[in-house]
Design a protein around this motif. Structure first.
Motif, mmCIF file in Angstrom:
data_model
loop_
_atom_site.group_PDB
_atom_site.id
_atom_site.type_symbol
_atom_site.label_atom_id
_atom_site.label_comp_id
_atom_site.label_asym_id
_atom_site.label_seq_id
_atom_site.Cartn_x
_atom_site.Cartn_y
_atom_site.Cartn_z
ATOM 1 N N GLY A 53 0.821 -1.205 0.000
ATOM 2 C CA GLY A 53 0.000 0.000 0.000
ATOM 3 C C GLY A 53 0.855 1.256 0.000
ATOM 4 N N VAL A 54 1.940 1.245 0.771
ATOM 5 C CA VAL A 54 2.860 2.384 0.807
ATOM 6 C C VAL A 54 3.478 2.596 -0.569
ATOM 7 N N ALA A 55 3.915 1.526 -1.214
ATOM 8 C CA ALA A 55 4.513 1.644 -2.552
ATOM 9 C C ALA A 55 3.526 2.278 -3.528
ATOM 10 N N GLU A 56 2.271 1.850 -3.471
ATOM 11 C CA GLU A 56 1.257 2.392 -4.366
ATOM 12 C C GLU A 56 0.955 3.861 -4.046
ATOM 13 N N ARG A 57 0.909 4.193 -2.766
ATOM 14 C CA ARG A 57 0.646 5.584 -2.372
ATOM 15 C C ARG A 57 1.810 6.492 -2.775
ATOM 16 N N LEU A 58 3.028 5.992 -2.658
ATOM 17 C CA LEU A 58 4.183 6.776 -3.108
ATOM 18 C C LEU A 58 4.065 7.092 -4.590
ATOM 19 N N GLU A 59 3.666 6.104 -5.368
ATOM 20 C CA GLU A 59 3.500 6.334 -6.808
ATOM 21 C C GLU A 59 2.427 7.387 -7.059
ATOM 22 N N GLN A 60 1.301 7.296 -6.353
ATOM 23 C CA GLN A 60 0.226 8.281 -6.531
ATOM 24 C C GLN A 60 0.722 9.685 -6.236
ATOM 25 N N ARG A 61 1.428 9.824 -5.125
ATOM 26 C CA ARG A 61 1.903 11.153 -4.735
ATOM 27 C C ARG A 61 2.979 11.659 -5.689
ATOM 28 N N ASP A 62 3.867 10.769 -6.141
ATOM 29 C CA ASP A 62 4.887 11.174 -7.114
ATOM 30 C C ASP A 62 4.244 11.620 -8.420
ATOM 31 N N HIS A 63 3.255 10.858 -8.865
ATOM 32 C CA HIS A 63 2.561 11.208 -10.111
ATOM 33 C C HIS A 63 1.894 12.580 -9.978
ATOM 34 N N ALA A 64 1.243 12.820 -8.854
ATOM 35 C CA ALA A 64 0.594 14.116 -8.631
ATOM 36 C C ALA A 64 1.621 15.248 -8.621
ATOM 37 N N ASP A 65 2.743 15.034 -7.955
ATOM 38 C CA ASP A 65 3.794 16.059 -7.926
ATOM 39 C C ASP A 65 4.365 16.288 -9.322
ATOM 40 N N TRP A 66 4.649 15.185 -10.015
ATOM 41 C CA TRP A 66 5.219 15.277 -11.367
ATOM 42 C C TRP A 66 4.286 16.088 -12.264
ATOM 43 N N THR A 67 3.006 15.786 -12.207
ATOM 44 C CA THR A 67 2.021 16.482 -13.035
ATOM 45 C C THR A 67 1.954 17.967 -12.665
ATOM 46 N N ALA A 68 1.901 18.252 -11.377
ATOM 47 C CA ALA A 68 1.817 19.645 -10.931
ATOM 48 C C ALA A 68 3.072 20.438 -11.301
ATOM 49 N N MET A 69 4.235 19.814 -11.185
ATOM 50 C CA MET A 69 5.484 20.524 -11.469
ATOM 51 C C MET A 69 5.703 20.754 -12.958
ATOM 52 N N HIS A 70 5.076 19.947 -13.796
ATOM 53 C CA HIS A 70 5.413 20.000 -15.208
ATOM 54 C C HIS A 70 4.261 20.408 -16.118
ATOM 55 N N ARG A 71 3.211 20.968 -15.510
ATOM 56 C CA ARG A 71 2.137 21.540 -16.326
ATOM 57 C C ARG A 71 2.680 22.811 -16.961
ATOM 58 N N ARG A 72 2.563 22.898 -18.249
ATOM 59 C CA ARG A 72 3.018 24.108 -18.933
ATOM 60 C C ARG A 72 2.402 24.169 -20.310
ATOM 61 N N LEU A 73 2.454 25.314 -20.902
ATOM 62 C CA LEU A 73 1.910 25.509 -22.243
ATOM 63 C C LEU A 73 3.043 25.478 -23.253
ATOM 64 N N GLY A 74 2.712 25.149 -24.497
ATOM 65 C CA GLY A 74 3.688 25.191 -25.574
ATOM 66 C C GLY A 74 4.453 23.898 -25.737
ATOM 67 N N PRO A 75 5.239 23.834 -26.812
ATOM 68 C CA PRO A 75 5.995 22.619 -27.106
ATOM 69 C C PRO A 75 7.176 22.456 -26.139
ATOM 70 N N LEU A 76 7.489 21.210 -25.874
ATOM 71 C CA LEU A 76 8.589 20.888 -24.975
ATOM 72 C C LEU A 76 9.914 21.056 -25.705
ATOM 73 N N THR A 77 10.870 21.678 -25.038
ATOM 74 C CA THR A 77 12.225 21.801 -25.584
ATOM 75 C C THR A 77 13.166 21.031 -24.667
ATOM 76 N N LEU A 78 14.393 20.831 -25.133
ATOM 77 C CA LEU A 78 15.384 20.147 -24.308
ATOM 78 C C LEU A 78 15.630 20.921 -23.012
ATOM 79 N N ASP A 79 15.676 22.227 -23.089
ATOM 80 C CA ASP A 79 15.875 23.035 -21.879
ATOM 81 C C ASP A 79 14.724 22.853 -20.896
ATOM 82 N N HIS A 80 13.477 22.812 -21.412
ATOM 83 C CA HIS A 80 12.325 22.582 -20.534
ATOM 84 C C HIS A 80 12.419 21.215 -19.869
#
Length: 185
Positions: A53-80
């Motif tokens: 359960g902890v492993a699954e919850r860690l994944e959920q929280r990581d996914h939420a953080d990843w999504t929140a940190m990387h929401r952006r507009l426009g095309p992705l560049t190497l610098d982004h």
């Protein structure tokens, strides 16, 4: 608002991340979650079930953080991409080190518990695929993107142990990303 099950798992992450695997007991999680005795056991009858359960919850929280940190507009560049990966390394090692320490403790537990190993691998695989999909947008192939993810894993561990504490991971990530085939510029 977190459900009671999520509250239990978040408390388990806290116990595991601050006290290590020996500190993780159903009773300790009940206390950390400020719940009546036996609450954790109602959701997770065994230690193995709790760890999965902890492993699954860690994944959920990581996914939420990843999504929140990387929401952006426009095309992705190497610098982004490099900025996004560097932010994730910094977050995992400084903003929420307890969660990362809990994950490291799970790796130790997974050696004796195949179900925990499977949960960890499944979660890591999903996050790895997200990073690979982002890298593909800037022309980095699957195999080379996996190298970036492996570097990120190592960078987080080094930062947690103090080897690279405070060092900005962006420079090394950029050098690595630009050295990959098709990204020399």
């Amino acid at each position: 608002m977190a459900t009671k099950r999520e509250q239990v798992l978040d408390a388990a992450i806290e116990v595991l991340g601050t006290g290590g695997s020996r500190a993780l007991t159903h009773r300790a999680v009940d206390q950390a979650a400020d719940l009546p005795a036996g609450s954790t056991s109602n959701y997770f009858r065994t230690r193995e079930a709790l760890l999965c359960g902890v492993a699954e919850r860690l994944e959920q929280r990581d996914h939420a953080d990843w999504t929140a940190m990387h929401r952006r507009l426009g095309p992705l560049t190497l610098d982004h991409l490099v900025d996004a990966l560097a932010r994730f390394i910094t977050h995992a090692s400084t903003t929420d080190p307890t969660r990362t320490q809990a994950r490291l403790a799970l790796f130790g537990e997974s050696q004796a518990m195949p179900a925990v190993a499977e949960s960890l691998q499944r979660g890591h695989g999903r996050l790895r695929e997200q990073a690979i999909e982002l890298a593909a947008q800037v022309g980095i192939g699957h195999t080379d993107a996996a190298i970036l993810v492996d570097y990120m894993d190592g960078a987080v561990i080094h930062r947690l142990t103090g080897a690279d504490h405070g060092k900005d991971p962006r420079e090394a990530l950029e050098r690595l990303a630009r050295a990959l085939p098709g990204n020399r510029s």
